[in-house]
Every structure is written in C-alpha cells, then in structure tokens.
Write an enzyme that holds these catalytic residues in place. Structure first.
Site, PDB file in Angstrom:
ATOM      1  N   MET A   1       0.837  -1.197   0.000  1.00 48.35           N
ATOM      2  CA  MET A   1       0.000   0.000   0.000  1.00 48.35           C
ATOM      3  C   MET A   1       0.871   1.247   0.000  1.00 48.35           C
ATOM      4  O   MET A   1       1.441   1.588  -1.001  1.00 48.35           O
ATOM      5  CB  MET A   1      -0.935  -0.029   1.205  1.00 48.35           C
ATOM      6  CG  MET A   1      -2.113  -0.926   0.943  1.00 48.35           C
ATOM      7  SD  MET A   1      -3.665  -0.208   1.417  1.00 48.35           S
ATOM      8  CE  MET A   1      -3.830  -0.849   3.050  1.00 48.35           C
ATOM      9  N   CYS A   2       1.009   1.928   1.087  1.00 47.45           N
ATOM     10  CA  CYS A   2       1.650   3.235   1.230  1.00 47.45           C
ATOM     11  C   CYS A   2       0.639   4.347   0.993  1.00 47.45           C
ATOM     12  O   CYS A   2      -0.305   4.192   0.232  1.00 47.45           O
ATOM     13  CB  CYS A   2       2.832   3.484   0.302  1.00 47.45           C
ATOM     14  SG  CYS A   2       4.221   2.380   0.580  1.00 47.45           S
ATOM     15  N   GLY A   3       0.850   5.440   1.695  1.00 50.52           N
ATOM     16  CA  GLY A   3      -0.013   6.606   1.524  1.00 50.52           C
ATOM     17  C   GLY A   3       0.816   7.807   1.134  1.00 50.52           C
ATOM     18  O   GLY A   3       1.959   7.966   1.583  1.00 50.52           O
ATOM     19  N   ARG A  32      -2.622   3.113   5.623  1.00 47.34           N
ATOM     20  CA  ARG A  32      -1.985   2.703   4.373  1.00 47.34           C
ATOM     21  C   ARG A  32      -0.490   2.459   4.552  1.00 47.34           C
ATOM     22  O   ARG A  32       0.135   1.879   3.650  1.00 47.34           O
ATOM     23  CB  ARG A  32      -2.187   3.764   3.286  1.00 47.34           C
ATOM     24  CG  ARG A  32      -3.614   4.050   2.917  1.00 47.34           C
ATOM     25  CD  ARG A  32      -3.694   4.890   1.667  1.00 47.34           C
ATOM     26  NE  ARG A  32      -3.149   4.187   0.531  1.00 47.34           N
ATOM     27  CZ  ARG A  32      -3.850   3.383  -0.266  1.00 47.34           C
ATOM     28  NH1 ARG A  32      -5.130   3.232  -0.069  1.00 47.34           N
ATOM     29  NH2 ARG A  32      -3.257   2.762  -1.265  1.00 47.34           N
TER      30      ARG A  32
END
Lengths: 307, 225
Positions: A1-3, A32
């Site tokens: 994910m990652c934001g 995230r």
C-alpha cells in the site's frame, strides 16, 4: 500500500499552517503505511545559502560538535538546527560539495537526507503520528510539501528506506507501489556511476530520475521516460523548488485523488486525507489520469501532458 | 427517517444497524452524515431500505448490496457496489476504479465519470454512467449491461463474454475480442429501459453497441475438457 499526501499553497496566508495541515493528512494515511513516515517541506530561503538536512541514529554524539567543526571547515556563515535525529545545516551555497565531503570522511554516522535552498526532508521509522511529533512537523511553515506513510514491500523498514527520497537540489520523490525491475535497473545505474545506498525500489526510481536529469533531461522529461523504463506499479509525487508533479503508471492501480481550490492544490492517496482541508466541500476533486505528467508551479501555469 | 452520524458513532455500529433491518422494517429511510471518505459504508445490506450518504465515500461503499437503494450524494472511492446482487446504487459525483466489479445483479448509476476498470468481470449487473469511463472497463465482463453516455477509455471490453456494452461517445480502443455489433430493435428496447432507469435523457439511437466476437480460446469447443 503506502499513503501519499501533498499540498501546494496558492494562498500565502496558509503558509504558517502548512505543517499542521500536512500532519493531519499524513496521520489519516496511517492505515496505508504504519511502518515509517516522512515529509519534505519547502520553507524559508537564505540568500546565498544552501540547506543540508542530515540524520544520525546517535544524534547526541554526532551532532554535539558538528556545528563548531563545520565552522572550522567552511568559510562563511554556518548554522545548525537540531530536531530529534535530524539536523538542518545552513551553509554557503559554494560549500555544499565540500560539506558533503567533510561529512562523508569524518562523520560516518551522519547521512544526508536532502540538499537544496528551501527543501528539508524528515523521515523515520514509526507511526506517522509519532514521527510527526518527534520533528514537530505541525509547527513547520512553508509554501508546499509532500508526505509519505510507508508499508514496506520491497526492502527493510529502515530510515533510509523511508520516503521522501532526494533526487537533486530541492527535488524529492515519494512513491506508492512497487517496482519490479529495480534490481536490473540498480545494476545498470551503478554501472553508470550512480550511487545507490539501499535495496529499496523507490531509491532506484529516485536515482533513475536524478541520472536522467544529470544527463540533460528536465524533470518532466525524466518522468515521461520513467513510464517506459520503470516496470511495476507506481503513483509518484515529486516535489520541486517551485511546485510539485504527479505521475501514475499506465495501469493506474495505485490510487490518487486531487483537489484544487483558489487557495491550494492537494494530493491524497484517498479522499479521506483531504476531508479536513478548508473549503474542500467546494473544491474541484478529481482523479489524475494514468500515464499523464501533471505539474503545478508558482512560476508557470499548471500542465497535464499525456506521455 | 433515521439519521446516523458516522463520525460520532463509527462504521461497525452503522453497518450493524443496517444489517439488523428485516424485510418488513419500519425504518425504511436512513441518512448517513459525515461519511468523510470512510471505507465500507453500507456494505452487505439485505433489506428493502433506502440509504442516503450525505458526502463522499472511500473504498467499497455499498459492496455486496441486496435489495437496498444506496444513494451517495458525493463521489465514491474504489470498488463501489462491488459484487452487488440486487437493488440500486446511485452516485451523484464520480466513481473511482472498478465500480460495480463482479456485480451479479441490480443497477448502478454513476452521474459523473467512472474511472478505470468499471464493470470488470460483471456478471449480470446493469451499470449506467452519465459521463466517461476509464481504461480496461468491462474486462472479462460475463453478463449484464454497461451504458456509457460519454466516452470510453482504452481496451474496452477486453476478453468479453456475453455482456452488452453501449457507448454514446468515442471509444479510445477496443480490447482483445471486443467488436462493434449491429444495434437491432431489441437492443434499442433494452437500452431505452436502461436509460430510463439511469435517469438519462440520451436517445438510444445515439449509441453504438459492442460485444464479444467469441474468437478467444475459451469459445473454441475443442479446448473444452
């Protein structure tokens, strides 16, 4: 994910609140990416001076005499502001290379996070809320900034694996996605003399952009060619001294939402990150198109170019 | 009407309250305030109730819907009405990627634009989009109807089975095995009904129909086990 979050202010009266607004956006994106967080903020500039943001895992010993040591090594005004594991060194523009050399040779525990005239990068392992508190991100002011919450997939959870990555003077990159050809591209770039520190995929993406620009490409051209040369999933947000840019891979699985009002342009991996911005109810909200390079800048009108 | 403040009361309480509604419930109209882009709002409903979401939603709003009518007074994040079985979902604004994915039935109306992969693997749902749709829409669509009043992006209907695609505007490119097909009277009739259900004032005659050429591997009986 990652934001990813980003905020580009058009209304200067919001500048003292930049850090506060970005911190709220960053914390909303904790789901995230809970393992590390970072922020690149474009703040004050001192005429003739450059800023090096440096980091140390043992700041008490590494930073204790660093300011005095640098004053002896560098001619001109030198100052240092420490924030937790990071310190911003303000040095004369002509001494950037000399200072980097000095740090490399005499301070092995000190790593350069960023260099530029207005850019400062702060990043550490931990929950976004805790990372923001350690550096007092809320108190920071500036014209624009980008932030990142990381959920590691391609390499270890370390400070150097956190985003943003510095790609050149006053330039940085954050990434949501995973690059699948980063090992072969890392070998290729290293053969071309490019220094790459970690096994992280995004660092390879950042090094690729740096390498392209060192060979004459503009940032826009480098981002366009990244669509051909990078394999995998990515939504990139890049920061420049006078603005920021967005590009998504042609498949565009990784989410991206933009919002624009008369006061700002904002980026979020999800709309959730934007809901508390002033005037969001009447903002133009849209999803950036795949394989299209967008730029917002203080110096030129906004652009959106299909690659 | 029941009003539910999502910010104050939380997602689990909301969905539990909505799941608790029986077929003969008297609480037939619900209003959800402060959605603020939250995920999984009004998921898994199975009662003939009307749910009005007063704002924009995040991932997976109205997923797996049965019977209920969910109306989002804003835009919807990825995966809205994913795997819908029946009922109706209306989005006043735009919908993000894979709207209506794998839907078995019911009607999804998007009054703005839909992003990439709209109706991917749809299995009987009817999707009516007032604006444009993004790339790879109706990929491996098996059954149902996708109506697009605007334009379609790249690779429309790639590896399509039996779903019908109606597009009024341009199609950037067709996916593998997707072709334009003749619009016969029975298709105009189906389309007129879909447009009426979707609240579109477009005329069926303005659309083109696309469907499967049935030339891929799976359509060759010699490849059957």
């Amino acid at each position: 994910m990652c934001g990813i979050v980003g905020l580009f202010l058009k209304d200067p009266s919001l500048e003292p609140r930049l850090g506060d607004m970005l911190t709220d956006m960053l914390i909303t994106m904790t789901d995230r990416g809970p393992d590390s967080a970072g922020i690149a903020i474009y703040g004050d500039q001192t005429a003739g001076a450059a800023k090096l943001t440096v980091q140390s895992d043992t700041p008490d010993s590494d930073f204790a005499t660093l300011e005095d040591d640098l004053r002896r090594a560098v001619t001109g005004t030198v100052s240092m502001t420490v924030a937790d594991t990071h310190a911003v060194l303000t040095i004369p523009n002509d001494y950037v290379a000399a200072t980097r050399g000095y740090l490399k040779n005499t301070c092995p525990g000190v790593r350069v996070m960023s260099h530029g005239e207005t850019l400062e990068i702060y990043k550490e392992v931990g929950l976004p809320r805790d990372v923001a508190a350690r550096f007092d991100l809320r108190g920071m002011s500036g014209t624009h900034g980008i932030g990142h919450t990381r959920m590691a997939t391609e390499s270890a959870v370390t400070t150097m694996g956190a985003h943003p990555f510095n790609t050149g003077s006053d330039q940085c990159l954050v990434h949501n996605g995973s690059l699948s050809n980063h090992n072969s591209l890392r070998r290729k770039l290293r053969r071309n003399g490019v220094h790459i520190e970690t096994e992280n995929d995004t660092e390879v993406g950042a090094a690729y952009l740096t390498w392209r620009m060192q060979n004459g490409a503009t940032l826009g051209e480098a981002l366009e060619s990244s669509l051909n040369d990078l394999d995998g999933f990515f939504t990139f947000v890049v920061g420049t001294k006078d603005g920021f840019g967005v590009v998504r891979d042609p498949i565009a699985c990784k989410p991206a939402v933009m919002a624009e009002t008369e006061s700002y342009v904002a980026f979020g991996s999800e709309y959730r990150a934007l809901v508390n911005l002033p005037g969001i109810e009447v903002a133009r909200v849209w999803e950036p198109e795949p394989a299209t390079v967008y730029f917002w800048s203080y110096d030129t009108p906004p652009t959106a170019k299909a690659a | 009407m029941q009003t539910f403040d999502l910010e104050a009361e939380g997602l689990r309480a909301l969905n539990a309250s909505l799941h608790a509604q029986a077929a003969d419930t008297n609480q037939t109209v619900w209003e959800i305030v402060n959605p603020k882009g939250s995920h999984a709002i009004a998921v898994g409903l199975d009662a003939p109730i009307e749910v009005n979401v007063k704002g924009s939603t995040g991932y997976y709003c109205a997923g797996m819907n049965k019977q209920a009518t969910v109306h989002v007074h804003g835009s919807a994040g990825p995966g809205v009405a994913e795997n819908m079985m029946s009922g109706m979902v209306v989005i006043d604004g735009d919908a993000s990627q894979y709207a209506g994915a794998t839907g078995h039935g019911g009607t999804l109306v998007i009054k703005g634009n839909a992003s990439s992969r709209c109706g991917i693997s749809m299995k009987g749902i009817d999707i009516i989009v007032h604006g444009n749709i993004g790339h790879m829409s109706a990929f491996m669509a098996q059954s149902g109807n996708l109506v697009v009043c605007g334009d379609a992006g790249d690779a429309l209907g790639d590896s399509l089975y039996e779903a019908r695609l109606f597009v009024r505007g341009s199609v950037k490119s067709l996916g593998a095995d997707c072709i334009e097909k003749e619009m016969r009277p029975e298709h105009l009739e189906i389309l007129a009904d879909l447009l009426a259900r979707g609240g579109c004032d477009a005329k069926p005659e303005e659309f083109r129909r696309y469907g499967s050429a049935r030339k891929l591997y799976t359509f060759n009986i010699d490849n059957a086990y």
